[in-house]
Design a protein around this motif. Structure first.
Motif, PDB file in Angstrom:
ATOM      1  N   ARG A   8     -34.374  -6.302  24.936  1.00 59.46           N
ATOM      2  CA  ARG A   8     -35.644  -6.778  25.505  1.00 59.46           C
ATOM      3  C   ARG A   8     -35.518  -8.223  25.971  1.00 59.46           C
ATOM      4  NH1 ARG A   8     -37.532  -3.890  21.047  1.00 59.46           N
ATOM      5  NH2 ARG A   8     -37.955  -5.776  19.844  1.00 59.46           N
ATOM      6  N   THR A   9     -34.821  -9.048  25.208  1.00 56.54           N
ATOM      7  CA  THR A   9     -34.616 -10.443  25.601  1.00 56.54           C
ATOM      8  C   THR A   9     -33.822 -10.528  26.894  1.00 56.54           C
ATOM      9  OG1 THR A   9     -34.688 -11.208  23.298  1.00 56.54           O
ATOM     10  CG2 THR A   9     -33.573 -12.627  24.890  1.00 56.54           C
ATOM     11  N   LEU A  10     -32.784  -9.717  26.999  1.00 53.80           N
ATOM     12  CA  LEU A  10     -31.971  -9.712  28.216  1.00 53.80           C
ATOM     13  C   LEU A  10     -32.790  -9.239  29.408  1.00 53.80           C
ATOM     14  CD1 LEU A  10     -29.262 -10.017  29.636  1.00 53.80           C
ATOM     15  CD2 LEU A  10     -28.708  -7.677  28.897  1.00 53.80           C
ATOM     16  N   LEU A  11     -33.572  -8.182  29.226  1.00 54.80           N
ATOM     17  CA  LEU A  11     -34.396  -7.683  30.321  1.00 54.80           C
ATOM     18  C   LEU A  11     -35.393  -8.747  30.780  1.00 54.80           C
ATOM     19  CD1 LEU A  11     -35.424  -5.471  32.218  1.00 54.80           C
ATOM     20  CD2 LEU A  11     -36.873  -4.654  30.344  1.00 54.80           C
ATOM     21  N   LEU A  65     -23.797  -4.320  23.268  1.00 56.89           N
ATOM     22  CA  LEU A  65     -23.553  -4.973  24.558  1.00 56.89           C
ATOM     23  C   LEU A  65     -24.643  -5.994  24.876  1.00 56.89           C
ATOM     24  CD1 LEU A  65     -22.456  -1.851  26.614  1.00 56.89           C
ATOM     25  CD2 LEU A  65     -20.985  -3.759  25.925  1.00 56.89           C
ATOM     26  N   ALA A  66     -25.888  -5.661  24.559  1.00 52.81           N
ATOM     27  CA  ALA A  66     -26.993  -6.580  24.829  1.00 52.81           C
ATOM     28  C   ALA A  66     -26.877  -7.838  23.973  1.00 52.81           C
ATOM     29  CB  ALA A  66     -28.323  -5.887  24.588  1.00 52.81           C
ATOM     30  N   ARG A 119     -25.166 -15.719  27.522  1.00 59.83           N
ATOM     31  CA  ARG A 119     -26.165 -16.403  28.346  1.00 59.83           C
ATOM     32  C   ARG A 119     -26.928 -17.482  27.572  1.00 59.83           C
ATOM     33  NH1 ARG A 119     -25.455 -11.384  30.370  1.00 59.83           N
ATOM     34  NH2 ARG A 119     -25.936 -10.966  32.579  1.00 59.83           N
ATOM     35  N   GLY A 120     -26.592 -17.657  26.312  1.00 59.69           N
ATOM     36  CA  GLY A 120     -27.292 -18.653  25.510  1.00 59.69           C
ATOM     37  C   GLY A 120     -28.706 -18.254  25.159  1.00 59.69           C
ATOM     38  N   LEU A 121     -28.974 -16.956  25.130  1.00 59.37           N
ATOM     39  CA  LEU A 121     -30.302 -16.455  24.781  1.00 59.37           C
ATOM     40  C   LEU A 121     -30.346 -16.112  23.309  1.00 59.37           C
ATOM     41  CD1 LEU A 121     -30.769 -13.995  27.802  1.00 59.37           C
ATOM     42  CD2 LEU A 121     -31.606 -16.346  27.617  1.00 59.37           C
ATOM     43  N   LYS A 122     -31.466 -16.386  22.686  1.00 54.00           N
ATOM     44  CA  LYS A 122     -31.603 -16.093  21.258  1.00 54.00           C
ATOM     45  C   LYS A 122     -32.679 -15.030  21.072  1.00 54.00           C
ATOM     46  CE  LYS A 122     -32.396 -18.168  16.720  1.00 54.00           C
ATOM     47  NZ  LYS A 122     -31.246 -17.434  16.148  1.00 54.00           N
ATOM     48  N   PRO A 123     -32.274 -13.795  20.830  1.00 54.63           N
ATOM     49  CA  PRO A 123     -33.280 -12.752  20.584  1.00 54.63           C
ATOM     50  C   PRO A 123     -34.016 -13.018  19.290  1.00 54.63           C
ATOM     51  CG  PRO A 123     -31.107 -11.817  21.043  1.00 54.63           C
ATOM     52  CD  PRO A 123     -30.912 -13.283  20.790  1.00 54.63           C
TER      53      PRO A 123
END
Length: 231
Positions: free
Chosen positions: A127-130, A80-81, A88-92
């Protein structure tokens, strides 16, 4: 309906089957004696695999089923994360080489619950989402000032601490660190707390539509007889 799940899936997340082997990997990485099961509304300390005078075969089987459900939540939360980061366009960061999942501070387990604590320790996407959720939080000046006023014992000067000054009695303004000196730290703590609350809310909402295979339901799901959900 979970009768439509592929045979080798522990769950389906938005149409994507999650392989059971991922759950087995978590179970193998977290020995029974090390699994951090005590915390915020999750499970109690995990029972040992080996039988003792106080356990029965039935209790052991129940504990193993709960452990598998617990591990399923770790896997599902990571899936899910990763989806949330993509949306959200985030790159872990790339996950490191396989590492044990046992080094989770007890303070994190107590404050976050065992599932979230292990997810954050093991999932770069979580962690990236948080981190993003924390950055999104707006902390009003009033909240920061109220925290300072209501937690005066935390802001005594070093001299006041050495002298044993009572922060709620004999202390004067000179015994406290000035508000402007501690404002940034307070704001950071409040932002972290708000970010964690946002993460809990996100996870509760995100996993609402997850379909689980029998034996892989949430440990606190009251629809199965072994459910364990303690606050």
């Amino acid at each position: 309906m979970n009768e439509h799940l592929p045979e080798d899936a522990c769950a389906v997340v938005h149409g994507e089957p999650v392989p059971r082997e991922h759950v087995e990997a978590v179970l193998a990485a977290v020995p029974v004696r090390d699994a951090p099961y005590q915390g915020r509304g999750e499970l109690r300390d995990q029972p040992p695999r080996t039988r003792s005078q106080n356990t029965t075969p039935l209790a052991e089987r129940s504990a193993e089923r709960q452990r598998r459900r617990w591990a399923t939540q770790i896997v599902v939360a990571d899936v899910l994360a990763r989806r949330a980061c993509e949306e959200r366009g985030l790159k872990p960061p790339e996950p490191p080489a396989a590492r044990p999942l046992t080094a989770v501070p007890q303070a994190d387990v107590a404050g976050l619950g065992s599932i979230v604590a292990v997810v954050l320790a093991s999932s770069p996407a979580a962690r990236t989402l948080l981190t993003q959720l924390e950055a999104d939080q707006e902390i009003p000046e009033r909240a920061t000032r109220e925290y300072y006023e209501h937690n005066r014992d935390r802001f005594l000067t070093a001299d006041a601490l050495r002298s044993g000054v009572d922060p709620f009695g004999t202390a004067t303004d000179a015994d406290f660190l000035p508000y402007e000196h501690v404002k940034a730290g307070i704001e950071g703590e409040l932002r972290q707390a708000a970010g964690r609350r946002a993460f809990f809310s996100w996870l509760d909402e995100a996993r609402a539509d997850v379909v689980y295979a029998p034996g892989h339901e949430h440990p606190g799901d009251p629809s199965h007889p072994d459910h364990e959900h303690r606050h």
